[in-house]
Design an enzyme around this catalytic site. Structure first.
Site, PDB file in Angstrom:
ATOM      1  N   ASP A 217      -6.133 -14.534   2.210  1.00 26.04           N
ATOM      2  CA  ASP A 217      -7.193 -13.793   2.900  1.00 26.04           C
ATOM      3  C   ASP A 217      -8.137 -13.103   1.918  1.00 26.04           C
ATOM      4  O   ASP A 217      -7.760 -12.773   0.800  1.00 26.04           O
ATOM      5  CB  ASP A 217      -6.590 -12.739   3.837  1.00 26.04           C
ATOM      6  CG  ASP A 217      -5.697 -11.755   3.093  1.00 26.04           C
ATOM      7  OD1 ASP A 217      -4.972 -12.186   2.173  1.00 26.04           O
ATOM      8  OD2 ASP A 217      -5.737 -10.553   3.416  1.00 26.04           O
ATOM      9  N   GLU A 218      -9.334 -12.912   2.398  1.00 24.61           N
ATOM     10  CA  GLU A 218     -10.310 -12.001   1.790  1.00 24.61           C
ATOM     11  C   GLU A 218     -10.587 -12.252   0.310  1.00 24.61           C
ATOM     12  O   GLU A 218     -10.795 -11.310  -0.450  1.00 24.61           O
ATOM     13  CB  GLU A 218      -9.854 -10.543   2.001  1.00 24.61           C
ATOM     14  CG  GLU A 218      -9.879 -10.145   3.461  1.00 24.61           C
ATOM     15  CD  GLU A 218      -9.539  -8.679   3.690  1.00 24.61           C
ATOM     16  OE1 GLU A 218     -10.195  -8.065   4.533  1.00 24.61           O
ATOM     17  OE2 GLU A 218      -8.610  -8.149   3.035  1.00 24.61           O
TER      18      GLU A 218
ATOM     19  N   HIS B  50      -6.381 -10.323  -3.507  1.00 24.52           N
ATOM     20  CA  HIS B  50      -5.436  -9.207  -3.373  1.00 24.52           C
ATOM     21  C   HIS B  50      -4.401  -9.187  -4.505  1.00 24.52           C
ATOM     22  O   HIS B  50      -3.233  -8.856  -4.284  1.00 24.52           O
ATOM     23  CB  HIS B  50      -4.704  -9.284  -2.017  1.00 24.52           C
ATOM     24  CG  HIS B  50      -5.581  -8.930  -0.855  1.00 24.52           C
ATOM     25  ND1 HIS B  50      -5.810  -7.630  -0.472  1.00 24.52           N
ATOM     26  CD2 HIS B  50      -6.298  -9.697   0.001  1.00 24.52           C
ATOM     27  CE1 HIS B  50      -6.631  -7.614   0.571  1.00 24.52           C
ATOM     28  NE2 HIS B  50      -6.952  -8.861   0.880  1.00 24.52           N
TER      29      HIS B  50
ATOM     30  N   ASP C 125       0.194  -6.988  -2.933  1.00 23.45           N
ATOM     31  CA  ASP C 125      -1.224  -6.786  -2.634  1.00 23.45           C
ATOM     32  C   ASP C 125      -1.850  -6.198  -3.888  1.00 23.45           C
ATOM     33  O   ASP C 125      -1.190  -6.106  -4.934  1.00 23.45           O
ATOM     34  CB  ASP C 125      -1.402  -5.880  -1.396  1.00 23.45           C
ATOM     35  CG  ASP C 125      -2.658  -6.237  -0.608  1.00 23.45           C
ATOM     36  OD1 ASP C 125      -3.745  -6.207  -1.210  1.00 23.45           O
ATOM     37  OD2 ASP C 125      -2.557  -6.577   0.591  1.00 23.45           O
TER      38      ASP C 125
ATOM     39  N   ASP D 122      -2.533  -0.468  12.591  1.00 26.49           N
ATOM     40  CA  ASP D 122      -3.194   0.623  11.854  1.00 26.49           C
ATOM     41  C   ASP D 122      -4.517   1.006  12.513  1.00 26.49           C
ATOM     42  O   ASP D 122      -5.118   2.011  12.126  1.00 26.49           O
ATOM     43  CB  ASP D 122      -3.437   0.237  10.393  1.00 26.49           C
ATOM     44  CG  ASP D 122      -4.273  -1.033  10.232  1.00 26.49           C
ATOM     45  OD1 ASP D 122      -4.141  -1.945  11.085  1.00 26.49           O
ATOM     46  OD2 ASP D 122      -5.057  -1.107   9.281  1.00 26.49           O
TER      47      ASP D 122
ATOM     48  N   TYR E 230      -3.389  -5.140  15.339  1.00 24.44           N
ATOM     49  CA  TYR E 230      -3.255  -4.411  14.066  1.00 24.44           C
ATOM     50  C   TYR E 230      -2.886  -2.966  14.394  1.00 24.44           C
ATOM     51  O   TYR E 230      -3.677  -2.219  14.971  1.00 24.44           O
ATOM     52  CB  TYR E 230      -4.562  -4.473  13.264  1.00 24.44           C
ATOM     53  CG  TYR E 230      -4.650  -5.640  12.312  1.00 24.44           C
ATOM     54  CD1 TYR E 230      -3.971  -6.831  12.567  1.00 24.44           C
ATOM     55  CD2 TYR E 230      -5.409  -5.563  11.151  1.00 24.44           C
ATOM     56  CE1 TYR E 230      -4.051  -7.899  11.690  1.00 24.44           C
ATOM     57  CE2 TYR E 230      -5.498  -6.630  10.269  1.00 24.44           C
ATOM     58  CZ  TYR E 230      -4.813  -7.803  10.550  1.00 24.44           C
ATOM     59  OH  TYR E 230      -4.891  -8.870   9.678  1.00 24.44           O
TER      60      TYR E 230
ATOM     61  N   ARG F 299       0.848  -1.209   0.000  1.00 21.11           N
ATOM     62  CA  ARG F 299       0.000   0.000   0.000  1.00 21.11           C
ATOM     63  C   ARG F 299       0.873   1.245   0.000  1.00 21.11           C
ATOM     64  O   ARG F 299       0.588   2.232  -0.672  1.00 21.11           O
ATOM     65  CB  ARG F 299      -0.919  -0.005   1.215  1.00 21.11           C
ATOM     66  CG  ARG F 299      -2.212  -0.750   1.043  1.00 21.11           C
ATOM     67  CD  ARG F 299      -2.032  -2.202   0.621  1.00 21.11           C
ATOM     68  NE  ARG F 299      -3.274  -2.921   0.508  1.00 21.11           N
ATOM     69  CZ  ARG F 299      -3.839  -3.609   1.505  1.00 21.11           C
ATOM     70  NH1 ARG F 299      -3.239  -3.702   2.692  1.00 21.11           N
ATOM     71  NH2 ARG F 299      -4.976  -4.233   1.320  1.00 21.11           N
TER      72      ARG F 299
ATOM     73  N   TRP G 253      -0.289  -2.617   8.740  1.00 18.96           N
ATOM     74  CA  TRP G 253      -0.952  -2.392   7.447  1.00 18.96           C
ATOM     75  C   TRP G 253      -0.808  -0.917   7.122  1.00 18.96           C
ATOM     76  O   TRP G 253      -0.996  -0.060   7.984  1.00 18.96           O
ATOM     77  CB  TRP G 253      -2.422  -2.806   7.534  1.00 18.96           C
ATOM     78  CG  TRP G 253      -2.579  -4.280   7.753  1.00 18.96           C
ATOM     79  CD1 TRP G 253      -2.874  -4.912   8.925  1.00 18.96           C
ATOM     80  CD2 TRP G 253      -2.420  -5.317   6.772  1.00 18.96           C
ATOM     81  NE1 TRP G 253      -2.912  -6.277   8.728  1.00 18.96           N
ATOM     82  CE2 TRP G 253      -2.639  -6.551   7.424  1.00 18.96           C
ATOM     83  CE3 TRP G 253      -2.119  -5.319   5.409  1.00 18.96           C
ATOM     84  CZ2 TRP G 253      -2.573  -7.776   6.755  1.00 18.96           C
ATOM     85  CZ3 TRP G 253      -2.047  -6.525   4.748  1.00 18.96           C
ATOM     86  CH2 TRP G 253      -2.274  -7.749   5.406  1.00 18.96           C
TER      87      TRP G 253
ATOM     88  N   GLU H 112      -2.237   1.324   4.817  1.00 16.78           N
ATOM     89  CA  GLU H 112      -3.178   2.229   4.141  1.00 16.78           C
ATOM     90  C   GLU H 112      -3.099   3.655   4.683  1.00 16.78           C
ATOM     91  O   GLU H 112      -3.188   4.621   3.940  1.00 16.78           O
ATOM     92  CB  GLU H 112      -4.621   1.735   4.304  1.00 16.78           C
ATOM     93  CG  GLU H 112      -4.984   0.536   3.459  1.00 16.78           C
ATOM     94  CD  GLU H 112      -4.805  -0.772   4.207  1.00 16.78           C
ATOM     95  OE1 GLU H 112      -3.939  -0.837   5.112  1.00 16.78           O
ATOM     96  OE2 GLU H 112      -5.517  -1.738   3.878  1.00 16.78           O
TER      97      GLU H 112
HETATM   98  C1  ACM Z   1      -6.007  -9.224   6.561  1.00 14.18           C
HETATM   99  O1  ACM Z   1      -6.070  -8.309   7.375  1.00 14.18           O
HETATM  100  N1  ACM Z   1      -6.727  -9.178   5.461  1.00 14.18           N
HETATM  101  C2  ACM Z   1      -5.152 -10.369   6.773  1.00 14.18           C
END
Ligand code: ACM
Length: 639
Positions: A448-449, A384, A314, A544, A542, A285, A592, A594
């Protein structure tokens, strides 16, 4: 530095739409009228209803890239402003970092012009400044140690040695270890007084080393006296941790004389609570130059963290040079107004890129290795993967309807397609090069996601699903990840991934390590299924996440707020049943990026929560003490 010609001010109010309303004001600071232009901003608070916009026309959005046109014929004279509102948002704004992170104008001749932005203001509700994050703290024992050791039974001295040095007879490796600890200190605290010297010093104190493998490789014991300091260590890592403890003790005593002291007698015996003490960094990011990555690794070493989880790819960029696929780090890193990838997350009129050459990767891995930090690389697949798909468009099913699914971050069709043979050929090449670069036993493959519904509009995926009797996105994900695991096994490596790797049938528990990020309960369920687990719950680890509810506090909010006190006190092992505890391998901070548009925000959000996690990973629960932590945390190095 040239003054900016335009500034975009943004405010959010709770009323005026299902998730409130933005008011944007573009101010023309130039000497000339402005007309016939479009305005772009990037914001994580996305517009999803293009009609819910007043005094502007919403033109397009891609993830957090938003483009607007002013009302037809608008001419903004020098010094004048244009205000428009947007209410069709996908969620509320909760913090000052939820507004426009960057902006630029596109003029009729195609030029792109920078626009300055500020953080988001709250309107129509109280907007108090955020509270203090750390109390003053309180020390029962006057020692500047972080993480706190398992056992400390020492007497504080009145003074302290000027410097410590390896006693005559120390081995070459022991002398080198002192040099490594000294160099680490110099890098972290340029201008600080050296804690070590390699030459004997009449005002200093000698360190006598003794290797004791029976202690365990990461353990050490220090015995203090006026004459000498004895360092017993299990292996190289333990020796380094013992020296780091000495450096911290001496540095604290020197920097805050009286508050912190250096032991004159007694012992410290120490070993980590968990084997996996990690910190992750998302370099996709935002890009972090090699020097920053190395400095973060230095900070990890200072806090006795031993894993650097490097999130290299990502949607926003693929940062790892793969010689067999050069477009990954040409097309797959550039974001700009006229690039295949549009500006996101703070990018403006100028294209931005950045990647790590294999030479740089080798240097980073060597740097970490010398500090007993293992680098675990991550390529985030199959989701991602926008950047990889932009770099290698042949990996997409050309018959798949565009925008047939969106990731939670708003990227369309962003997953590698399990039905395309080229996908596997591509990954074989990537893993071939990765195993040459990274000696770690684990390769992290993300997982993930993946958006529910991914691939269902791909005729190739549908055909494969029919042939293999696979039903639904997650069963197909499992089919794909099992193949990925085979590729790693064939190269002698183990698979690490995020908790969703277990979805749709998973990949088999043998040799698989999963990171529980969505919530703590997920970690326990994975352990029950037989997976080894590292706890990285967003709610506590996390970095962030915002550190207070206050609107003026920067950071994300989807996992709530993580105050430093909560992050420190949180017990990742907490609810694990006794019989599953052996599956819980440790814990990890996640950075993270962002929101990390500036060094100021990075340091404010990462510290002191990183050292709080380091202490939670090292120090037994019975020895954790929030007020002691708060008293010592301000000594932390920052990036
Ligand atoms: C994540 O926060 N998508 C691992």
């Amino acid at each position: 530095m040239q003054p900016v010609s335009y500034r975009l001010e943004s405010a959010w109010q709770p009323d005026g739409g299902p998730f409130g309303r933005f008011t944007f004001t573009l101010v023309n600071l130039s000497d000339h009228p402005l007309s016939d232009f479009r305005l772009v901003y990037t914001s994580l608070t996305r517009v999803i209803d293009s009609a819910a916009c007043e005094n502007a026309v919403f033109l397009r959005r891609n993830a957090n890239f938003h483009e607007f046109a002013p009302p037809k014929g608008l001419v903004l004279g020098a010094g004048e402003s244009w205000t428009f509102t947007v209410s069709g948002l996908h969620r509320q704004a909760k913090h000052c970092t939820d507004g426009a992170k960057s902006a630029y104008l596109t003029l009729s001749d195609g030029r792109h012009v920078p626009v300055a932005v500020s953080d988001l203001l709250l309107e129509g509700a109280a907007s108090d400044p955020p509270p203090q994050r750390l109390p003053e703290g309180k020390l029962d024992l006057p020692f500047a140690l972080q993480p706190w050791p398992v056992k400390i039974d020492v007497v504080p001295g009145d003074g302290f040695p000027v410097v410590l040095y390896p006693a005559a007879g120390s081995s070459k490796d022991e002398i080198r270890a002192v040099d490594t600890a000294l160099a680490l200190f110099h890098r972290l605290f340029p201008g600080g007084h050296a804690p070590f010297t390699l030459a004997s010093s009449p005002q200093g104190r000698p360190i006598l080393f003794a290797e004791k493998p029976e202690l365990g490789s990461e353990a050490y014991a220090l015995t203090f006296s006026e004459r000498e300091i004895r360092v017993e260590y299990g292996a190289a890592a333990g020796r380094q941790y013992g020296l780091t403890t000495l450096a911290q003790l001496l540095d604290g005593a020197r920097r805050e004389r009286g508050k912190f002291r250096f032991p004159v007698s007694g012992t410290i015996s120490d070993r980590p609570r968990y084997g996996w003490r990690g910190c992750h960094l998302d370099v996709s990011r935002q890009f972090y130059p090699t020097a920053d990555v190395m400095r973060l690794i230095d900070i990890l070493a200072w806090f006795k963290l031993n894993i650097f989880h490097w999130h290299l790819t990502d949607d926003e960029a693929w940062r790892l040079e793969i010689k067999a696929c050069p477009t990954l780090t040409t097309l797959g890193v550039l974001r700009g107004p006229d690039e295949p990838m549009l500006p996101q997350l703070g990018n403006g009129a100028e294209p931005v890129g950045g990647f790590y050459s294999q030479e740089e990767v080798r240097a980073i891995v060597a740097h970490a290795g010398a500090l007993n930090v293992e680098v675990v690389p991550e390529i985030d697949i199959p989701g991602h993967s926008t950047a990889a798909l932009v770099a290698l468009p042949e990996l997409a099913d050309g018959q798949e309807a565009p925008e047939s699914y969106h990731s939670v971050q708003g990227y369309p069709n962003n997953a590698l397609n399990p039905a395309i043979p080229l996908t596997y050929e591509f990954l074989e090449k990537v893993f071939d090069e990765m195993v040459e670069l990274f000696p770690s036993q684990y390769i992290h493959i993300g997982g993930d996601e993946v958006a529910n519904g991914s691939w269902l509009a791909s005729p190739l995926a549908r055909k494969l699903m029919e042939e293999e009797g696979i039903s639904g996105t997650f069963a197909l994900q499992s089919y794909f990840l099992k193949k990925v695991k085979q590729m790693l096994t064939a190269r002698g490596r183990k698979l690490a991934g995020w908790n969703e790797v277990a979805h749709g049938g998973g990949v088999g528990t043998e040799g698989t390590l999963l990171m529980a990020w969505e919530n703590p309960q997920v970690g326990i369920e994975l352990a029950r299924e037989g997976y080894d687990v590292v706890m990285t719950p967003g709610q506590a680890y996390y970095l962030d996440m915002a550190q207070a509810e206050a609107f003026q506090e920067p950071g994300a909010s989807w996992a709530g707020t993580a105050t430093p006190a909560h992050t420190y006190a949180y017990e990742a092992e907490g609810e694990f049943p006794e019989e599953l505890k052996h599956r819980m391998k440790g814990l990890q901070a996640c950075i993270w990026s962002e929101h990390f548009l500036s060094r100021g925000y990075f340091n404010r959000l990462v510290f002191p929560r990183l050292s709080a996690i380091a202490e939670a990973a090292w120090t037994p629960k019975s020895q954790k003490d929030w007020l002691r932590f708060a008293a010592i945390a301000p000594l932390s190095p920052i990036l």
